[in-house]
Design a protein around this motif. Structure first.
Motif, short mmCIF file in Angstrom:
data_model
loop_
_atom_site.label_atom_id
_atom_site.label_comp_id
_atom_site.label_asym_id
_atom_site.label_seq_id
_atom_site.Cartn_x
_atom_site.Cartn_y
_atom_site.Cartn_z
N SER A 30 0.41 -6.46 10.48
CA SER A 30 0.14 -6.40 9.04
C SER A 30 -1.22 -5.77 8.77
CB SER A 30 0.17 -7.80 8.43
OG SER A 30 1.42 -8.38 8.60
N LEU A 31 -2.20 -6.12 9.57
CA LEU A 31 -3.54 -5.56 9.43
C LEU A 31 -3.52 -4.05 9.63
CD1 LEU A 31 -6.64 -5.87 9.18
CD2 LEU A 31 -6.67 -6.28 11.65
N HIS A 32 -2.87 -3.59 10.68
CA HIS A 32 -2.79 -2.15 10.97
C HIS A 32 -2.11 -1.41 9.83
CE1 HIS A 32 -3.00 -2.93 15.61
NE2 HIS A 32 -4.06 -3.38 14.96
N ALA A 33 -0.99 -1.94 9.36
CA ALA A 33 -0.26 -1.29 8.27
C ALA A 33 -1.10 -1.26 6.99
CB ALA A 33 1.06 -2.01 8.02
N TYR A 34 -1.77 -2.36 6.72
CA TYR A 34 -2.60 -2.44 5.52
C TYR A 34 -3.74 -1.42 5.57
CZ TYR A 34 -5.26 -4.48 1.71
OH TYR A 34 -5.93 -4.67 0.54
N MET A 35 -4.43 -1.35 6.71
CA MET A 35 -5.53 -0.40 6.85
C MET A 35 -5.04 1.04 6.78
SD MET A 35 -8.11 -2.10 9.56
CE MET A 35 -9.24 -3.37 9.03
N ALA A 36 -3.87 1.31 7.34
CA ALA A 36 -3.30 2.65 7.24
C ALA A 36 -3.05 3.03 5.78
CB ALA A 36 -2.00 2.74 8.04
N THR A 37 -2.57 2.08 4.99
CA THR A 37 -2.34 2.33 3.57
C THR A 37 -3.64 2.59 2.83
OG1 THR A 37 -0.36 0.95 3.62
CG2 THR A 37 -1.35 1.35 1.46
N VAL A 38 -4.68 1.81 3.13
CA VAL A 38 -5.99 2.02 2.50
C VAL A 38 -6.51 3.41 2.84
CG1 VAL A 38 -8.40 1.26 2.45
CG2 VAL A 38 -6.56 -0.43 2.41
N ILE A 39 -6.40 3.80 4.09
CA ILE A 39 -6.86 5.13 4.53
C ILE A 39 -6.09 6.23 3.81
CG2 ILE A 39 -6.95 6.69 6.51
CD1 ILE A 39 -7.64 4.18 8.20
N LYS A 40 -4.77 6.08 3.72
CA LYS A 40 -3.95 7.07 3.00
C LYS A 40 -4.35 7.16 1.54
CE LYS A 40 0.24 6.48 5.71
NZ LYS A 40 1.60 5.94 5.70
N ASN A 41 -4.58 6.02 0.90
CA ASN A 41 -4.96 6.00 -0.52
C ASN A 41 -6.30 6.68 -0.78
OD1 ASN A 41 -2.58 4.71 -1.17
ND2 ASN A 41 -3.50 2.68 -1.24
N LEU A 42 -7.12 6.79 0.24
CA LEU A 42 -8.40 7.48 0.12
C LEU A 42 -8.27 8.99 0.38
CD1 LEU A 42 -10.63 4.85 1.96
CD2 LEU A 42 -10.60 5.35 -0.50
#
Length: 113
Positions: A30-42
């Protein structure tokens, strides 16, 4: 019209506060997926995210429109305030490395722990 090209591949490493073993198998995916989403949103492109109990590695392509300090701040702040990671506290310092071309990295076997 002339254009410029920037291709920055960043390897970001940071640890939990006091190297506490907070990233259990239960929250890791969940942490990895969440951080990937944050990075994409940036506007950046996540390439690879991996972690062990007390630190995390993020490999991503940095967008031309954002500075690295903003990416680090947003990733750490958002993962610290989300409900499923409310116990997560990140250490203040981190390491960042510019790396060779991403295709050379991806051709190598990745050692996951």
């Amino acid at each position: 019209m002339p254009q410029s090209l920037a291709s920055l591949h960043i390897h970001l490493v940071f640890s939990t506060k006091n190297r506490e073993p907070l990233m259990t198998d239960a929250v890791r995916d969940s942490l990895h997926a969440y951080m990937a989403t944050v990075i994409k949103n940036l506007g950046c492109v996540p390439v690879l995210i991996n972690s062990v109990e007390d630190h995390i590695h993020l490999l991503f392509d940095l967008s031309r429109s954002i500075c690295i300090s903003q990416v680090v701040e947003d990733v750490k702040k958002s993962s610290n305030t989300d409900n499923f990671l409310s116990v997560m506290e990140w250490f203040m310092t981190r390491d960042m490395f510019g790396i060779e071309h991403i295709t050379q990295i991806m051709d190598r076997p990745f050692r996951a722990r």
